[in-house]
Design a protein around this motif. Sequence first.
Motif, PDB file in Angstrom:
ATOM      1  N   ALA A  33       0.828  -1.205   0.000  1.00 33.39           N
ATOM      2  CA  ALA A  33       0.000   0.000   0.000  1.00 33.39           C
ATOM      3  C   ALA A  33       0.857   1.248   0.000  1.00 33.39           C
ATOM      4  O   ALA A  33       0.561   2.229  -0.707  1.00 33.39           O
ATOM      5  N   ARG A  37       1.016   4.119  -2.853  1.00 31.35           N
ATOM      6  CA  ARG A  37       0.854   5.539  -2.523  1.00 31.35           C
ATOM      7  C   ARG A  37       2.009   6.355  -3.091  1.00 31.35           C
ATOM      8  O   ARG A  37       1.807   7.451  -3.629  1.00 31.35           O
ATOM      9  N   ALA A 212      -4.064   3.632  -6.203  1.00 33.35           N
ATOM     10  CA  ALA A 212      -3.836   4.115  -4.843  1.00 33.35           C
ATOM     11  C   ALA A 212      -4.087   5.619  -4.818  1.00 33.35           C
ATOM     12  O   ALA A 212      -4.115   6.270  -5.866  1.00 33.35           O
TER      13      ALA A 212
END
Length: 610
Positions: A33, A37, A212
């Motif tokens: 994640a 990002r 993301a």
Amino acid sequence: MKTPQTASEDRAGLRRNATEQSAGSAGASRVAADAGRVQATFAATLVDEWARFGVTDAVISPGSRSTPLALALAADGRLRLHIRLDERSAGFFALGIARRTGRVTLVLTTSGTAAAELHPAVAEADLGGVALLVCTADRPPELQQVAAPQTMRQPGLYGSAVRWAAEVGVPEPDQGLFWRSLAARAVAEAACGPVGPGPVHLNLAFRDPLVAEPGPLPPARADGPWHRVVRGARAPSPEAVRDLAGRAGQRGVIVAGSGAGDPEAVRALADALGWPVLADPRSGARTPHSTTVAAADAILRAPAARDRLRPAVVLHLGERWASRVMTEWLAQPAIEHLVVDPDWRWRDPQRRADTVLCADPTALCRAGAKAVPHPVPSGWHDAWADAEAAAQQALDAVLNSYSDWTEPRVARQLWSALPPHTALVVGSSMPIRHLEWFTAPRHRPPTVLSNRGVNGIDGVVSTALGAAAATDEPVVALIGDLTFLHDAGALLGAADAGLSCTFVVVDNNGGGIFSFLPPARRLPPATFEALFGTPQSADIPAIAAAYGVTVRSAGDHRQLDAVLAELVGKQGVSVIHVRTDREANVTVHERAHSAVAMAVDAVLEPERLW
């Protein structure tokens, strides 16, 4: 046999392993994640910097690996997005926008063969001097050279065709300074590199997850892009201006093509020197004026003109004419060639340049005109003006004598009928030659765009649609049947895109240009037709209608005027189908050139020589 205690220990161990695996999985998810990002922030930073630099349009071909940048472009809102399903069409669509606006235009594809499909447009942008920012998504290092799907070697994909290229690895945290610098430099290299505008390639590796939310963007400069590039005007040297002014009264000509500079400045220099301007339609200088020569190709086919109008010096401004007759005439010995080359691209394919001037053509023409003390009366100028008048009268007489359509007549009529502020996109085979050879000077002529960098027939439909997407002014394209069929897929979705673009398709059932080349005279007819004539049975109006565009046919010059009045400038994409005959086209050329030769010979009496 396990005891109850052993079984309990086993269950406890399994729970510990499951807990550890769960913790490890959660940790990996957090890492992934975080990586997603970072990628999203990287992509958003690039887009922010490009918008700060003045990029206004981005063309996207949908794909998976390019998702981070596609989402960033969609979320920003400052760039107009154009979605094209076919990557090859997307490349030429972006090229058309960049040609029409003069601004850097972005095109984005996913990885693999999608990136390879951009190569023809990149090649045209290179040799045509068009500012194209090519962004190709790529797989991360761990997926390279292990037979991963949709993966191939993309670094250096476009070879020497790009002005600059960067192999950008998977984004890492704390690279904000690099990201902004990369984005700004890419636009600067495309807009004003050392050899003028051209394509730039960024190969961008992305790793899953591809979707993301971006984090805070790295700080930007408050007053513009990270790098501000100021390019000098390349003012002409005093020596060059004095040399040019000192040639007043000599037998000289100005050959003006695309990129020749401000037409008013070119005319001012021509007036001062007493020289004619052989004005290509792409130069913007094919307007009524005593120095303007539009029929140079036809004039120079006359034996008397080749000899009596032979110059001592030639000033080359901008790109070359397509005319082989012009090229051969200029290659005669004892002619001095001055080549104005502001971007230092060495525009001298015949290797005839005596002097190469690295100066802005407009600035040079203005300074040269002011440096000539008084305009020079010139019998040389008058002879060219008489030849031009005689040639235009002869062309009118021959072309107007045909009741059936001829390809020169289509080009001549279209050129004269289009409203001002129209962009005319012209195919690189016979259409550009017909426009160059057979159109007369006119007030407020259309802006002529043509892919004459590599001179290919591919991607012209896409280029015209891209030009239409860049402006609210009318766009018309003059193309042949093979050029249309080569890129007919670009019409997919065009009818619903809110564009205003009219295609005049001259259908002679094959490749008309080959009828003028040696194979047409030396090969058996059947062999010539199979290999070069390339006749096709496609129903062009039906193909166009299948894509939902408006279709009209023009059987004569009155019908063409009527459908142009109906369609040009109106919202929507349309096709005007014009049927001609290849063999008859050759005969028309021969008649027209013969008539011009007779007319020009009559006005160039030997006693008028200077």
